[in-house]
Design an enzyme around this catalytic site. Structure first.
Site, PDB file in Angstrom:
ATOM      1  N   ASP A 197      -2.359   0.677   7.078  1.00  0.00           N
ATOM      2  CA  ASP A 197      -1.631   0.504   5.821  1.00  0.00           C
ATOM      3  C   ASP A 197      -1.170  -0.942   5.642  1.00  0.00           C
ATOM      4  O   ASP A 197      -1.144  -1.463   4.523  1.00  0.00           O
ATOM      5  CB  ASP A 197      -0.418   1.444   5.775  1.00  0.00           C
ATOM      6  CG  ASP A 197      -0.806   2.876   6.067  1.00  0.00           C
ATOM      7  OD1 ASP A 197      -1.147   3.599   5.116  1.00  0.00           O
ATOM      8  OD2 ASP A 197      -0.786   3.258   7.253  1.00  0.00           O
ATOM      9  N   ASP A 238       0.880  -1.168   0.000  1.00  0.00           N
ATOM     10  CA  ASP A 238       0.000   0.000   0.000  1.00  0.00           C
ATOM     11  C   ASP A 238       0.917   1.218   0.000  1.00  0.00           C
ATOM     12  O   ASP A 238       1.486   1.563   1.032  1.00  0.00           O
ATOM     13  CB  ASP A 238      -0.893  -0.014   1.236  1.00  0.00           C
ATOM     14  CG  ASP A 238      -1.852   1.162   1.280  1.00  0.00           C
ATOM     15  OD1 ASP A 238      -2.212   1.685   0.204  1.00  0.00           O
ATOM     16  OD2 ASP A 238      -2.225   1.573   2.395  1.00  0.00           O
ATOM     17  N   GLU A 262      -1.252  -1.288  -4.770  1.00  0.00           N
ATOM     18  CA  GLU A 262      -2.502  -0.575  -5.007  1.00  0.00           C
ATOM     19  C   GLU A 262      -2.279   0.450  -6.104  1.00  0.00           C
ATOM     20  O   GLU A 262      -1.337   1.234  -6.058  1.00  0.00           O
ATOM     21  CB  GLU A 262      -2.993   0.115  -3.739  1.00  0.00           C
ATOM     22  CG  GLU A 262      -4.354   0.769  -3.944  1.00  0.00           C
ATOM     23  CD  GLU A 262      -4.947   1.300  -2.660  1.00  0.00           C
ATOM     24  OE1 GLU A 262      -5.798   0.609  -2.082  1.00  0.00           O
ATOM     25  OE2 GLU A 262      -4.547   2.395  -2.251  1.00  0.00           O
TER      26      GLU A 262
END
Length: 166
Positions: A140, A7, A67
């Site tokens: 996260d 992330d 992501e």
């Protein structure tokens, strides 16, 4: 198959590594790479790069899932996060690890079955799917595990799509 989910962020980059054997997923590790806000961007990116390389060297994932940058209202944040994505992908390619990107909605669908799932719902599913005693912290890291789970479910299709684009 060992999959690392990432992330991306400049202040905090979450990571999670899962192993997929058949239909079973197992959490290997997770955490966050953090950088001091007072550091200049170049030093922060170098720190992310160095810490990520250490994790890649230690756990030797076979694939990486990141992501995909979502362009929201804040252009400055999007550009800054985009820089960290570049550093993350550079580390992956230098380790000869294929890197795949997933949009947040794809991650939500893969983990919870619903593209409109709330963050807490996704985190609860990550906990359940990996058999963890609690929701991973920081957020996260939980997001990074969700990205890794998404790739675990999508790997065959993602690899096929990747080969078709070449």
């Amino acid at each position: 198959m060992i999959i690392m989910g990432v992330d991306p962020g400049t202040a905090t980059t979450g990571y999670g590594i899962v192993e997929k054997k058949g239909n079973t997923l197992k959490c290997i590790t997770y955490g966050a790479i953090t950088t001091p806000k007072e550091d200049v961007i170049e030093d922060r990116l170098l720190s992310i790069y160095n810490q990520l390389n250490a994790i890649l060297d230690e756990y030797e994932p076979e694939m990486m899932a990141v992501e995909k940058l979502f362009f929201g209202n804040n252009v400055t944040t999007a550009l800054t996060v985009g820089r960290s994505v570049g550093v993350i992908m550079l580390a992956a390619v230098q380790h000869k690890i294929p890197c795949f990107e997933y949009r947040p909605i794809e991650v939500k669908v893969a983990v919870s079955g619903y593209g409109g799932a709330e963050k807490r719902q996704v985190q609860m599913m990550v906990k359940q799917l990996l058999g963890l005693p609690q929701i991973p912290k920081p957020d996260d890291a939980a997001d990074a595990l969700a990205i890794a789970i998404c790739h675990a479910h999508s790997a065959p299709i993602a690899a096929l799509n990747r080969n078709l684009r070449r």
